[in-house]
Design an enzyme around this catalytic site. Structure first.
Site, PDB file in Angstrom:
ATOM      1  N   ALA A  48       0.849  -1.219   0.289  1.00 45.83           N
ATOM      2  CA  ALA A  48      -0.058   0.161   0.107  1.00 45.83           C
ATOM      3  C   ALA A  48       0.969   1.160  -0.049  1.00 45.83           C
ATOM      4  O   ALA A  48       2.098   1.259   0.627  1.00 45.83           O
ATOM      5  CB  ALA A  48      -1.023  -0.031   1.203  1.00 45.83           C
ATOM      6  N   VAL A  74       3.696   0.916   2.763  1.00 40.84           N
ATOM      7  CA  VAL A  74       3.771  -0.249   3.700  1.00 40.84           C
ATOM      8  C   VAL A  74       4.397  -1.388   2.918  1.00 40.84           C
ATOM      9  O   VAL A  74       3.926  -1.951   1.782  1.00 40.84           O
ATOM     10  CB  VAL A  74       2.355  -0.617   4.347  1.00 40.84           C
ATOM     11  CG1 VAL A  74       2.485  -1.972   5.258  1.00 40.84           C
ATOM     12  CG2 VAL A  74       1.764   0.719   5.088  1.00 40.84           C
ATOM     13  N   ASP A 104      -9.621   8.399  11.969  1.00 43.99           N
ATOM     14  CA  ASP A 104      -9.288   8.836  10.352  1.00 43.99           C
ATOM     15  C   ASP A 104     -10.029   7.336   9.909  1.00 43.99           C
ATOM     16  O   ASP A 104      -9.256   6.767   9.280  1.00 43.99           O
ATOM     17  CB  ASP A 104      -8.005   8.830  10.008  1.00 43.99           C
ATOM     18  CG  ASP A 104      -7.893   8.945   8.343  1.00 43.99           C
ATOM     19  OD1 ASP A 104      -8.844   9.396   7.688  1.00 43.99           O
ATOM     20  OD2 ASP A 104      -6.745   8.741   7.826  1.00 43.99           O
ATOM     21  N   ALA A 110       0.451   5.616   0.234  1.00 42.41           N
ATOM     22  CA  ALA A 110      -0.503   6.419   0.623  1.00 42.41           C
ATOM     23  C   ALA A 110       0.439   8.004   0.736  1.00 42.41           C
ATOM     24  O   ALA A 110       1.597   8.039   0.464  1.00 42.41           O
ATOM     25  CB  ALA A 110      -1.094   6.410   2.089  1.00 42.41           C
TER      26      ALA A 110
END
Length: 424
Positions: A93, A100, A250, A95
């Site tokens: 992932a 990650v 979040d 962002a």
């Protein structure tokens, strides 16, 4: 030159949300983070916007694995091979803040390693200056001013700087895990942090795989009760606010996983809500008043935050709110009505020049995400009724909570009355 012109001309024919999403991706991590806020705020933004910006959650272009290796070794002050038996250069992932990577410890345990984007601090510093200028302009627009954009931008800047120190996120994860352990909550989990492999720009944690929160079909096929998951999500936020003064700030599908046994797993604690006792009391007053349709108590709670202009006729405002909300209350508020209900709330706030407290904006954002997720998880659930059930369960679990809230509500009303008499 001609290619650039053709590119921009083609973009002008695209829908506005898509153009903005592409622009945010090019502008950098701060704007990507703003796009992620839009994506995880159904009800505050139209569905076409949240759907378009959803791609910014975990499909941001990655940086090279070699850069990740370099940053890990710099931050931990040791060779990669001394910490990991295996490190995968391909992230699972990516962002706005980091990406990650899957890895294996020397003892064979599977982990994931979150690594910050190179050069992030300098870029964020420049981006935030521009963002604050934009919010100064928004302060002059009544419909935008109710959300206190300048205060939100300042809070956004503070939380973004906190997000860039992964040691703080690790602290937040441990705090949430300790709350779960202390309260004996076994159907929710937070990954274990490996503190010997944590630095300002590196965070190593237990790897936990499960269904994405948005994979409703997969969860139902596995026999998972999705209505129960919705209740757990709402209860996690409400209990965090009312009891612990600490909650995940979040929530979105990328930060929630569900195990095959129905266990609720929370990731990414870069943004959390931390509440003082007095703020917790005000939010409790507002939450319970909104759930019980006590409009005057809702306004008293907002006034305790300093959000209601002096001289406002509270009974008249309460009567107006009740009239505007009446159509939603007759048959219970179900998910399909949320967008229209939010627009109704905004119209009433603009009319009375109310500025929504930033603590309430952060809380509302989490609740709105869960309410939006209910479209798929439990579309026929009456959300107000569910919250009432949750409050009853909390009062049973924490008998002292009802007394604390009653005291906070009484104190808030007394403070409001004192301010009103002073103004008179």
């Amino acid at each position: 030159m001609g290619g650039t012109f053709a590119k921009h001309a083609a973009r002008r024919s695209e829908p506005l949300p898509r153009r903005l999403r592409k622009a945010f991706t090019e502008l950098g991590p701060t704007y990507v983070k703003v796009g992620q806020v839009i994506a995880s705020s159904p009800g505050l933004f139209p569905e076409t916007w949240t759907a378009e910006f959803a791609s910014l959650r975990d499909r941001v272009p990655p940086f090279p694995g070699a850069e990740a290796r370099r940053m890990i070794e710099e931050d931990l002050g040791r060779p990669l091979r001394s910490a990991f038996a295996h490190f995968d250069d391909t992230p699972i992932a990516a962002a706005s803040i980091g990406q990650v990577h899957p890895a294996t410890l020397l003892d064979g345990r599977r982990v994931v390693v979150k690594v910050q984007r190179p050069g992030l601090e300098a870029q964020v510093r420049n981006d935030l200056r521009a963002l604050l200028l934009v919010c100064e302009v928004l302060e002059r627009i009544p419909q935008a001013a109710i959300g206190s954009p300048r205060a939100l931008a300042e809070d956004f800047a503070r939380t973004l700087h906190e997000e860039m120190d992964f040691r703080l996120e690790a602290d937040n994860m441990d705090r949430m895990r300790s709350i779960l352990d202390r309260e004996g909550i076994t159907d929710a989990r937070v990954p274990e942090v490996h503190w010997d492999l944590v630095g300002k720009r590196v965070l190593t944690m237990e790897r936990i795989d499960g269904f994405r929160f948005s994979d409703v079909e997969g969860m139902k096929a596995a026999g998972i009760d999705t209505e129960r998951l919705l209740r757990m999500g709402v209860q996690t936020v409400v209990e965090g606010v009312l009891v612990h003064g600490f909650f995940h700030g979040d929530l979105h599908a990328g930060n929630i996983a569900v195990l095959e046994d129905g266990t609720f797993v929370l990731f990414d604690f870069g943004i959390v809500g931390r509440l003082t006792e007095s703020v917790r009391g005000r939010l409790a007053q507002y939450l319970i008043a909104s759930t019980t349709n006590d409009f005057e108590a809702m306004i008293h709670a907002l006034k305790a935050f300093g959000s209601i202009p002096e001289g406002t006729d509270i009974p008249a405002m309460a009567a107006d709110l009740q009239e505007m909300y009446e159509p939603f209350l007759q048959n219970g508020i179900v998910v399909a009505q949320l967008g229209e209900m939010m627009q109704t709330m905004i119209r009433s706030m603009v009319k009375y020049r109310v500025r929504i407290p930033r603590e309430l904006v952060l809380l509302s954002k989490q609740m709105l995400y869960l309410e939006g997720a209910a479209h798929a998880l439990a579309p026929d659930v009456d959300l107000l009724e569910e919250q009432t059930i949750i409050y009853d369960a909390l009062f049973s679990k924490y008998p002292e909570l009802a007394m604390q809230i009653a005291t906070a509500m009484q104190r808030g009303q007394e403070m409001t009355a004192a301010v009103d008499s002073k103004g008179a």
